[in-house]
Scaffold this motif. Sequence first.
Motif, PDB file in Angstrom:
ATOM      1  N   ASP A 281       0.804  -1.219   0.000  1.00 20.58           N
ATOM      2  CA  ASP A 281       0.000   0.000   0.000  1.00 20.58           C
ATOM      3  C   ASP A 281       0.841   1.275   0.000  1.00 20.58           C
ATOM      4  OD1 ASP A 281      -2.576  -1.456   0.410  1.00 20.58           O
ATOM      5  OD2 ASP A 281      -1.601  -2.010   2.294  1.00 20.58           O
ATOM      6  N   TRP A 282       2.127   1.151   0.359  1.00 20.26           N
ATOM      7  CA  TRP A 282       2.949   2.349   0.504  1.00 20.26           C
ATOM      8  C   TRP A 282       4.402   1.998   0.284  1.00 20.26           C
ATOM      9  CZ3 TRP A 282       4.927   4.079   5.884  1.00 20.26           C
ATOM     10  CH2 TRP A 282       5.599   5.294   5.801  1.00 20.26           C
ATOM     11  N   ILE A 283       5.093   2.830  -0.489  1.00 20.58           N
ATOM     12  CA  ILE A 283       6.551   2.790  -0.595  1.00 20.58           C
ATOM     13  C   ILE A 283       7.048   4.064   0.060  1.00 20.58           C
ATOM     14  CG2 ILE A 283       8.542   2.651  -2.118  1.00 20.58           C
ATOM     15  CD1 ILE A 283       6.705   1.443  -4.250  1.00 20.58           C
ATOM     16  N   THR A 284       7.916   3.931   1.043  1.00 22.05           N
ATOM     17  CA  THR A 284       8.304   5.099   1.843  1.00 22.05           C
ATOM     18  C   THR A 284       9.308   6.008   1.149  1.00 22.05           C
ATOM     19  OG1 THR A 284      10.231   4.105   2.932  1.00 22.05           O
ATOM     20  CG2 THR A 284       8.075   3.629   3.892  1.00 22.05           C
ATOM     21  N   ASP A 285      10.060   5.468   0.211  1.00 20.58           N
ATOM     22  CA  ASP A 285      11.158   6.260  -0.338  1.00 20.58           C
ATOM     23  C   ASP A 285      11.504   5.743  -1.723  1.00 20.58           C
ATOM     24  OD1 ASP A 285      13.274   7.995  -0.648  1.00 20.58           O
ATOM     25  OD2 ASP A 285      14.685   6.755   0.456  1.00 20.58           O
ATOM     26  N   LEU A 286      10.818   6.241  -2.735  1.00 23.92           N
ATOM     27  CA  LEU A 286      11.089   5.821  -4.104  1.00 23.92           C
ATOM     28  C   LEU A 286      12.038   6.826  -4.741  1.00 23.92           C
ATOM     29  CD1 LEU A 286      10.172   3.527  -6.022  1.00 23.92           C
ATOM     30  CD2 LEU A 286       8.628   5.191  -7.072  1.00 23.92           C
ATOM     31  N   SER A 287      13.051   6.326  -5.426  1.00 25.81           N
ATOM     32  CA  SER A 287      13.998   7.196  -6.108  1.00 25.81           C
ATOM     33  C   SER A 287      14.424   6.514  -7.396  1.00 25.81           C
ATOM     34  CB  SER A 287      15.203   7.493  -5.202  1.00 25.81           C
ATOM     35  OG  SER A 287      15.853   6.289  -4.829  1.00 25.81           O
ATOM     36  N   GLY A 288      15.434   7.073  -8.066  1.00 23.98           N
ATOM     37  CA  GLY A 288      15.918   6.470  -9.292  1.00 23.98           C
ATOM     38  C   GLY A 288      15.016   6.761 -10.478  1.00 23.98           C
ATOM     39  N   ASP A 289      15.237   5.990 -11.554  1.00 20.02           N
ATOM     40  CA  ASP A 289      14.510   6.226 -12.804  1.00 20.02           C
ATOM     41  C   ASP A 289      13.005   6.071 -12.650  1.00 20.02           C
ATOM     42  OD1 ASP A 289      16.886   6.719 -14.073  1.00 20.02           O
ATOM     43  OD2 ASP A 289      17.102   4.686 -14.882  1.00 20.02           O
ATOM     44  N   THR A 290      12.601   5.082 -11.848  1.00 20.06           N
ATOM     45  CA  THR A 290      11.163   4.867 -11.673  1.00 20.06           C
ATOM     46  C   THR A 290      10.500   6.097 -11.084  1.00 20.06           C
ATOM     47  OG1 THR A 290      11.524   2.498 -11.314  1.00 20.06           O
ATOM     48  CG2 THR A 290       9.427   3.403 -10.585  1.00 20.06           C
ATOM     49  N   ALA A 291      11.091   6.650 -10.022  1.00 19.59           N
ATOM     50  CA  ALA A 291      10.508   7.818  -9.373  1.00 19.59           C
ATOM     51  C   ALA A 291      10.535   9.032 -10.289  1.00 19.59           C
ATOM     52  CB  ALA A 291      11.264   8.120  -8.083  1.00 19.59           C
ATOM     53  N   SER A 292      11.653   9.252 -11.001  1.00 21.01           N
ATOM     54  CA  SER A 292      11.753  10.433 -11.860  1.00 21.01           C
ATOM     55  C   SER A 292      10.763  10.368 -13.016  1.00 21.01           C
ATOM     56  CB  SER A 292      13.182  10.604 -12.376  1.00 21.01           C
ATOM     57  OG  SER A 292      13.613   9.463 -13.080  1.00 21.01           O
ATOM     58  N   GLU A 293      10.491   9.164 -13.525  1.00 22.05           N
ATOM     59  CA  GLU A 293       9.492   9.024 -14.588  1.00 22.05           C
ATOM     60  C   GLU A 293       8.091   9.341 -14.061  1.00 22.05           C
ATOM     61  OE1 GLU A 293       9.760   5.284 -16.665  1.00 22.05           O
ATOM     62  OE2 GLU A 293      11.945   5.400 -16.731  1.00 22.05           O
ATOM     63  N   TYR A 529       6.945   9.638  -1.414  1.00 23.59           N
ATOM     64  CA  TYR A 529       6.062   8.544  -1.009  1.00 23.59           C
ATOM     65  C   TYR A 529       5.231   8.091  -2.214  1.00 23.59           C
ATOM     66  CZ  TYR A 529       6.638   9.759   4.012  1.00 23.59           C
ATOM     67  OH  TYR A 529       7.121  10.005   5.266  1.00 23.59           O
ATOM     68  N   VAL A 530       4.925   6.819  -2.218  1.00 20.40           N
ATOM     69  CA  VAL A 530       4.009   6.290  -3.229  1.00 20.40           C
ATOM     70  C   VAL A 530       2.856   5.618  -2.507  1.00 20.40           C
ATOM     71  CG1 VAL A 530       3.716   4.725  -5.187  1.00 20.40           C
ATOM     72  CG2 VAL A 530       5.882   5.939  -4.882  1.00 20.40           C
ATOM     73  N   PHE A 531       1.674   6.167  -2.666  1.00 23.51           N
ATOM     74  CA  PHE A 531       0.455   5.552  -2.120  1.00 23.51           C
ATOM     75  C   PHE A 531      -0.748   6.160  -2.823  1.00 23.51           C
ATOM     76  CE2 PHE A 531       1.125   9.243   0.608  1.00 23.51           C
ATOM     77  CZ  PHE A 531      -0.144   9.774   0.760  1.00 23.51           C
ATOM     78  N   ARG A 532      -1.865   5.480  -2.712  1.00 19.79           N
ATOM     79  CA  ARG A 532      -3.104   5.940  -3.350  1.00 19.79           C
ATOM     80  C   ARG A 532      -3.940   6.712  -2.333  1.00 19.79           C
ATOM     81  NH1 ARG A 532      -2.035   0.715  -5.051  1.00 19.79           N
ATOM     82  NH2 ARG A 532      -1.669   0.504  -7.320  1.00 19.79           N
TER      83      ARG A 532
END
Length: 556
Positions: A281-293, A529-532
């Motif tokens: 349900d949650w990613i606390t710290d997304l970085s790198g290419d995935t996050a920048s896209e 953060y990644v969550f809905r």
Amino acid sequence: MLRLAVIPIALILLLAGAMVWSGGGTQQRADFSYIDRGEVSTLDPNRMSWTQDIRVGYALWEGLYTLDPVTLDAIPGCAFPIDISADKTVYTFHIRPEARWSNGKPVVASNFIFAWRRMLEEPGDYTYLLHYIKGAKEFEDAFAADEPGKPADFSKVEAIEVNPQTLRVTLLHPVAFFPDICAFPPCFPLNRESMQEYLDVPTVKKSGAIHENYKKTFTRAGALVTNGAYMLKDWQFRRRMRFEANPYYWDRANVKSKVIDKISSDDLSWSYEMFASGGVDWITDLSGDTASELFARHDPDLHVFPAFGTYFYSFNCNEKLNDGKPNPFFDVRVRQAFTLAVNKQTIVDITRLGELPSDNYIPLGAFTGYPAPHGLSMDVARAQRLLAAAGYPGGKGFPQTSLLFNNEANHAQIAQSVRNQWLENLGIDVRLEGMEIKVYRDKLHTKDYAVGRASWFGDYNDPSTFTDKYKKDSGNNDSNWLNDKYQSLCEKADVEPDAMKRLAIFAQAEKVLLDEAPILPLFTYVNAYVFRDRQVKGLPLNIRSMEMYKSIQVVR
């Protein structure tokens, strides 16, 4: 377009609503699941230092104060009411009669005294926060000195059990943020009774004192007794931690999720696929290419907001390195040269999440009214002059040096960019050494490095949460940079009652640090953060990026 990864069979089972783990049996899906930034390294509050450890610590324990789930201000925790003397030096904590450990036993004053004494006898990274208590520093020093026939006297530490439900603490002077300290892991209680089974061979000190040693196994699932909203149900290293609601927690009626899973993942693409597929349900710290896209296309599930932390490189300031060789970074001119030779905009062009390049250690804007000083901005000509004055004109004769970093996120790309700039601007070619996070942490803490990637996130709402890192008694001073003027300014700020004058003193201290350059600030972090929004409730976008898990709820 984001590239999809193959989802392992364990994840398919997870998405189906049940998981089979190596421990055997089928377990129902958690009410809330998340992936944090790295594996938890310890569940011993005495040793907690990293963000992922502290997040879990807030779930499992509760201090005399705790944190408001939205504002993260310190509010009464397992103690209420709390009486504070007129001069704000004496705190009398009345522990709630309904406060209970996860084994049903009452929380009592001696649980705190035991934990704090253990912290002073076995100093951790944050032991210095207890030094505001009268007698604490003297006890720690005497215990460490271990003079024959002169055992350290803990009775002189003014943390006193008035009765089982009342704890009285006397401070050296008013400490505006003492409630925040009480809400932080170094002040969490420990259940001594439950730990007795894990007693190791005691150490008999030269002074005659007997030091109790506890095996690390007291923190395992099934052994660990905690007093927070949750208890540790299962811990399968590099796979999952499971937390279940503590049935004896005093505020259990307000615990929204009864079962929480922390899923382990070092692969950011894999982590995002878990989220996209509904596995977490949650990613606390997304970085790198995935996050920048995601950031570039304004994905509504990516929440980017200011953070309470700085990304920097740390210089080892010891005169010699651990291998006995002279350390070039002992010379302030070398540190300044390496700092002045970096264009920080190129770094945030790598991270691509809207981070701000920074010449400062304390994040700009973090504290209202703080007069931030100017740090060392890029100036290649000055850098070259300083390097030549230090005896390395054009980089000639500079010893082979390594830049250490942990193999996660985009640290390798950043290191490569900085290496290229040092080569071009200083004529010095450093070797890049990436390593597993635990090895990297150990090298940083044991000063077994010359230059290393580092960062610091504030722990409480006061500038001292940053400046204290480089005080003489700090367990977090990985640079081992010591400066009398800096120390004096920090101590002066500690006792300054006027809030604005206090901020000005801290700014003077930060200026000393920036000019002496034990660190090379690169940028101010953002939280990603990644969550809905429509599903996850009770997850505030707070600069301090700490969460009270008991308030988080998922609406499926």
